[in-house]
Scaffold this active site. Structure first.
Site, mmCIF file in Angstrom:
data_model
loop_
_atom_site.group_PDB
_atom_site.id
_atom_site.type_symbol
_atom_site.label_atom_id
_atom_site.label_comp_id
_atom_site.label_asym_id
_atom_site.label_seq_id
_atom_site.Cartn_x
_atom_site.Cartn_y
_atom_site.Cartn_z
ATOM 1 N N GLU A 188 0.839 -1.205 0.000
ATOM 2 C CA GLU A 188 0.000 0.000 0.000
ATOM 3 C C GLU A 188 0.872 1.252 0.000
ATOM 4 O O GLU A 188 0.816 2.076 0.929
ATOM 5 C CB GLU A 188 -0.950 -0.025 1.201
ATOM 6 C CG GLU A 188 -1.930 -1.192 1.135
ATOM 7 C CD GLU A 188 -2.974 -1.199 2.243
ATOM 8 O OE1 GLU A 188 -2.740 -0.581 3.291
ATOM 9 O OE2 GLU A 188 -4.031 -1.816 2.061
ATOM 10 N N GLU A 381 -5.188 -8.530 -1.216
ATOM 11 C CA GLU A 381 -5.829 -8.389 0.094
ATOM 12 C C GLU A 381 -7.294 -8.104 -0.121
ATOM 13 O O GLU A 381 -7.653 -7.207 -0.898
ATOM 14 C CB GLU A 381 -5.246 -7.223 0.904
ATOM 15 C CG GLU A 381 -3.933 -7.498 1.549
ATOM 16 C CD GLU A 381 -3.513 -6.390 2.512
ATOM 17 O OE1 GLU A 381 -4.395 -5.797 3.185
ATOM 18 O OE2 GLU A 381 -2.308 -6.121 2.578
#
Ligand code: BG6
Length: 483
Positions: A188, A381
């Site tokens: 991220e 994810e």
């Protein structure tokens, strides 16, 4: 239409949330080791869990009692990984995403040679995965920059960190390259602007100038580091692939008022900044201008533009948990999502933690990303954090989790039918682990229940939830049986 035979199924973990053993084998402290469990804080209050000061860090380091620092113990995956991998193999996993703890190899980030014990640990882990026919998908940096670098010079704010990271990556590619063919650089990567300490080792208090500037300086350094190690991977391990990793914060205009649409567009410009750099090869002009108008200057050095242009990634990976809306109204009611506060969408339900559940948003994310970059995608994810109950007969009935995954898989399959090139899906997380934001374990994500509470009490024993058997069936049918 059946999914391609090569479609990868599995789960995703991160070293800082599962390994534990934070002082074993000479491992040095990382920023995650001072993340404190705050039992009385509202778990929805994202900011409070990310507040950090030098005094707080030093007090945490001096604290000999690990109870309030759950990431130090994780779920003891460091010692229990053979049993956990066996359970993943039983579910039929073909891929498992894990990350390498930088400080298990280089305790302060500055050593010249890696620790032999750390190298041996990851070799053993990847070898065991291969033995079970589980392909490793490995993140180099997942929320665990070396604490020593954070305290010394705000870690990624300093350009020299690029060199140190290259040394770490070179070690990983050289030592594990024969076992690992799928790599990700920064988890991220966009998150550094929302949680600067966790992602970038940036301590607000010690930053010179504005925090906003420090975050984008650090982000630029991570872009350069990512491009540089992508080039390195191609030299050392030409048959491997490198991906970037984004937080897909799908954002809708709160209403069709043009003001709301414009506010959403402005938000999206920065959302796509990272993928434009890492997949497109350079900073988008409007995002640069938007930053300039905020007083932020990207610290380009000679050669940076060419490095970014020549070393784009092979595939785009992302996390997706929730969507949100944006509004021009500063008083619009907001609700938390993954590392953000978005405006509440009245059409969606949400979890106890306020994250709004939106399976269609996953399809929108897939189509948006594929349309923009035409690069293979990987969902690395996606999952549901909930409280689960272990019944007296050792069962966990979690129909809510099955329902969540079923709805998301339907949308994922539809996106593939519509033409998206998707390499695979790995859920967050296949086994209960320590929450990144709130350091709880009671926000449970797994198909496997871990008998451990927020204070670390419990046997640590693993139990198969109902969703374990459901996911096993989904994988066995390659997504054809979602019943
Ligand atoms: C992602 C992170 O942001 O979300 C994971 O990459 C994290 O590390 C996951 O665990 C879920 O968030 P949380 O805060 O519920 O653990």
């Amino acid at each position: 239409m059946p999914l391609p035979e090569t479609f990868r199924w599995g789960g995703a973990l991160a070293a800082n949330q599962v390994e534990g053993a934070w002082r074993e084998g000479g491992r040095g402290p990382a920023v995650c080791d001072v993340a404190t469990y705050k039992p009385h804080a509202d778990p929805k209050d994202y900011a409070v869990h990310h507040q950090v000061t030098v005094e707080g860090i030093n007090a945490a380091l001096a604290d000999q009692n690990d109870q309030m620092y759950p990431k130090r113990r994780g779920i003891d995956f460091y010692h229990r990984y053979p049993g956990d991998l066996a359970l993943f193999a039983e579910m039929g996993f073909t891929t498992l995403r894990v990350s390498i703890s930088w400080t298990r190899l280089f305790p302060t980030g500055e050593e010249v040679e890696p620790l032999a014990e750390g190298v041996a640990y990851y070799k053993a882990l990847f070898t065991e995965m291969r033995r079970l026919n589980i392909e490793p998908l490995v993140t180099l940096s997942h929320y665990d920059p070396p604490l020593a670098l954070a305290l010394k010079n705000n870690c990624w704010v300093e350009r020299r960190t690029i060199e140190l990271f290259e040394r770490f990556a070179r070690t990983c590619f050289t030592e594990f390259g024969h076992l690992v063919k799928l790599w990700l650089t920064f988890n991220e990567i966009d998150g550094i602007t929302r949680h600067p300490f966790t992602s970038g080792g940036i301590i607000d208090q010690t930053v010179e100038g504005s925090l906003d500037q420090a975050c984008y300086t650090a982000l630029h350094h991570q872009f350069i580091a990512a491009a540089s190690v992508t080039r390195l991977l191609r030299e050392i391990s030409p048959d491997a692939q490198m991906g970037c990793m984004l937080t897909m914060l799908v954002t809708y205009p709160n209403t069709c008022r043009p003001e709301d649409v414009a506010a959403t567009q402005a938000k999206e410009r920065l959302l796509y900044l990272c993928s434009d750099v890492q997949a497109g090869g350079g900073y988008p002009r409007l995002a640069l201008r938007a930053l300039e108008l905020r007083g932020v200057k990207i610290p380009f050095e000679d050669g940076d533009v060419e490095l970014l242009a020549e070393n784009t990634i092979d595939f785009i990976s992302f996390s997706y948990y929730n969507s949100m809306t944006e509004s021009a109204d500063p008083n619009a009611e907001r609700t938390p999502g993954n590392t953000v506060l978005g405006v509440k969408n009245p059409f969606l339900g949400s979890t106890e933690w306020g994250w709004q559940i939106d399976p269609i948003g996953l399809r929108i994310a897939l189509i948006d990303l594929y349309d923009r970059y035409a690069k293979p995608l990987f969902i690395v994810e996606n999952g549901l954090g909930m409280r689960d109950e272990l019944t007296e007969d050792g069962r966990i009935h979690d129909p809510y989790r099955i329902e969540y995954f079923r709805a998301h898989f339907q949308q994922m399959i539809q996106a593939i039918e519509e033409g998206v090139d998707l390499m695979g899906y790995v859920s967050w997380a296949p086994i209960d682990l320590i929450s990144s934001s709130s350091s709880q374990i009671s926000k449970r994500y797994g198909f496997i229940y871990v008998d451990q509470d927020d204070l670390g009490r419990g046997s640590g024993k693993r139990y198969r939830k109902d969703s374990f058997f459901w996911y096993q069936k989904v994988i066995a049918s390659n997504g054809a049986d979602l019943s």
